[in-house]
Scaffold this motif. Structure first.
Motif, PDB file in Angstrom:
ATOM      1  N   GLY A 126       0.836  -1.194   0.000  1.00 20.13           N
ATOM      2  CA  GLY A 126       0.000   0.000   0.000  1.00 20.13           C
ATOM      3  C   GLY A 126       0.867   1.237   0.000  1.00 20.13           C
ATOM      4  O   GLY A 126       2.064   1.178   0.292  1.00 20.13           O
ATOM      5  N   TRP A 127       0.267   2.374  -0.310  1.00 16.47           N
ATOM      6  CA  TRP A 127       0.997   3.623  -0.217  1.00 16.47           C
ATOM      7  C   TRP A 127       1.333   3.891   1.248  1.00 16.47           C
ATOM      8  O   TRP A 127       0.451   3.940   2.095  1.00 16.47           O
ATOM      9  N   THR A 138       7.117   1.392  -6.513  1.00 23.75           N
ATOM     10  CA  THR A 138       5.774   1.851  -6.867  1.00 23.75           C
ATOM     11  C   THR A 138       5.191   0.879  -7.880  1.00 23.75           C
ATOM     12  O   THR A 138       5.936   0.120  -8.518  1.00 23.75           O
ATOM     13  N   SER A 149       1.021  -5.290  -9.504  1.00 24.76           N
ATOM     14  CA  SER A 149       0.820  -4.706  -8.172  1.00 24.76           C
ATOM     15  C   SER A 149      -0.652  -4.733  -7.791  1.00 24.76           C
ATOM     16  O   SER A 149      -1.525  -4.613  -8.653  1.00 24.76           O
ATOM     17  N   VAL A 151      -2.839  -2.664  -4.706  1.00 25.01           N
ATOM     18  CA  VAL A 151      -2.692  -1.630  -3.686  1.00 25.01           C
ATOM     19  C   VAL A 151      -3.741  -1.821  -2.595  1.00 25.01           C
ATOM     20  O   VAL A 151      -4.945  -1.938  -2.885  1.00 25.01           O
ATOM     21  N   CYS A 156      -5.447   3.839  -0.645  1.00 28.20           N
ATOM     22  CA  CYS A 156      -5.688   4.490  -1.939  1.00 28.20           C
ATOM     23  C   CYS A 156      -5.539   6.003  -1.809  1.00 28.20           C
ATOM     24  O   CYS A 156      -6.056   6.606  -0.862  1.00 28.20           O
TER      25      CYS A 156
END
Length: 338
Positions: A126-127, A138, A149, A151, A156
């Protein structure tokens, strides 16, 4: 063999592996001939992706994300997990056998090299849970290496709020990921059963919560002395606190995990402070700081010694969230406001 040659061969191998795995759908149309369950197109953080088959070598980052895969029974689809700075008990979960079966690749942050060495065909992170421009890991950089990927929905990015994280209520993010991963890996029945179980667990706890206006106010403290790191409305603690019968004092903060000023906490005067037990400093050290920090001396939670410790894996998006709601609800039922 020189490192450059090794990486090149690995990238070529991964390109061959993922070529028939996941691809971004064009105009929402499938690009492969139907075959049983596949192809299947999903949307994840606004990106549509088509899978022609289930990924076979998934690498996850962080404990809550590994928990999601294991709760769905997907350990045979994993090449390993990365879990930095977690001191909690992984033997207490129903899927503890999976943790013993799947390789623990690193106790540090995930890197592109870790993913390449594991021959990953998908990285689930995740970010700020593994993905970040600063680290160079990334979805875009992995795509160049032939690695897909996924996420974490809790993380988000929300383009309408200046890059803050969060696009839906935290528990809905958990249910969304379970449902979406169920489609990707053709385990939709398992996902549906888990979602049903978790919704009931939360509803049972919520049914015993105090009435509106009688709920104790709660602040989530992750750490930090100059500025406290806390949870906004889009991180797990918001739903956990709210469904457990608390009034989340930072419910107006449209972000997931972020910092605020101590003056805000003093002004909002929480009845309870929940400590996120994660990494260093320890929960005991965080509690000692809170109890001795002069600006907080008159805050209700400090005056009445109402500090409740919860494990990091309970508070980030994970299958442990519903049980965390139940546990916190039990504590809050005995708290009087003011």
């Amino acid at each position: 063999m020189p490192r450059r040659a090794t990486v090149l061969l690995t990238v070529l191998s991964l390109a061959a592996l993922t070529g028939c795995g996941a691809q971004v759908a064009a105009d929402g149309k499938d690009t492969a001939a139907p075959s049983g369950h596949y192809p299947v197109t999903i949307e994840n953080c606004g990106v549509r992706t088509t899978y022609d088959k289930a990924p076979r070598r998934v690498v996850t980052n962080d404990v809550g994300i590994a928990d999601i895969m294991f709760a769905l029974g997907l350990e045979d689809h994993m090449a390993g997990y990365v879990m930095p700075a977690y001191r909690g008990d992984i033997d207490a979960v129903a899927w503890k056998a999976a943790y013993g079966k799947v390789p623990w690749l690193s106790k540090k942050a995930i890197t592109k090299e870790i993913a390449l060495d594991a021959r990953a065909d998908l990285v689930f992170a995740g970010w700020h849970y593994g993905f970040g421009e600063d680290s160079g890991v990334t979805p875009a950089s992995l795509k160049k290496l032939g690695i897909g990927s996924y996420v974490l929905t809790e993380s988000c990015r929300n383009s309408t709020t200046g890059g803050s994280r969060g696009v839906m209520p935290p528990l809905e993010a958990l249910y969304t990921d379970l449902e979406t991963l169920g489609k990707i890996f053709d385990v939709e029945d398992r996902a549906a059963a888990l979602i049903k179980k978790y919704r009931k667990q939360v509803a049972d706890a919520q049914a015993k919560a105090p009435e509106e206006g009688e709920r104790p106010s709660v602040f989530l403290y992750d750490g930090g002395e100059d500025k406290p790191l806390t949870s906004g409305k889009y991180a797990g603690p918001h739903d956990i606190i709210t469904k457990a019968g608390g009034d989340h004092v930072m419910k107006d903060l449209k972000d997931s995990w972020t910092t605020v000023g101590w003056e805000t906490i003093v002004e909002r005067d929480p009845d309870v402070i929940v400590i996120n037990d994660y990494g260093t400093p320890t929960a005991a050290q965080k509690k000692a700081f809170l109890m001795s920090y002069p600006p907080l001396a008159n805050v209700s939670a400090i005056k009445h010694h109402r500090i409740y410790v919860m494990d990091y894996a309970d508070l980030v998006e994970s299958p442990r969230n519903p049980a965390a709601v139940t546990a916190l609800a039990g504590y809050l039922r005995n708290v009087r406001r003011g």
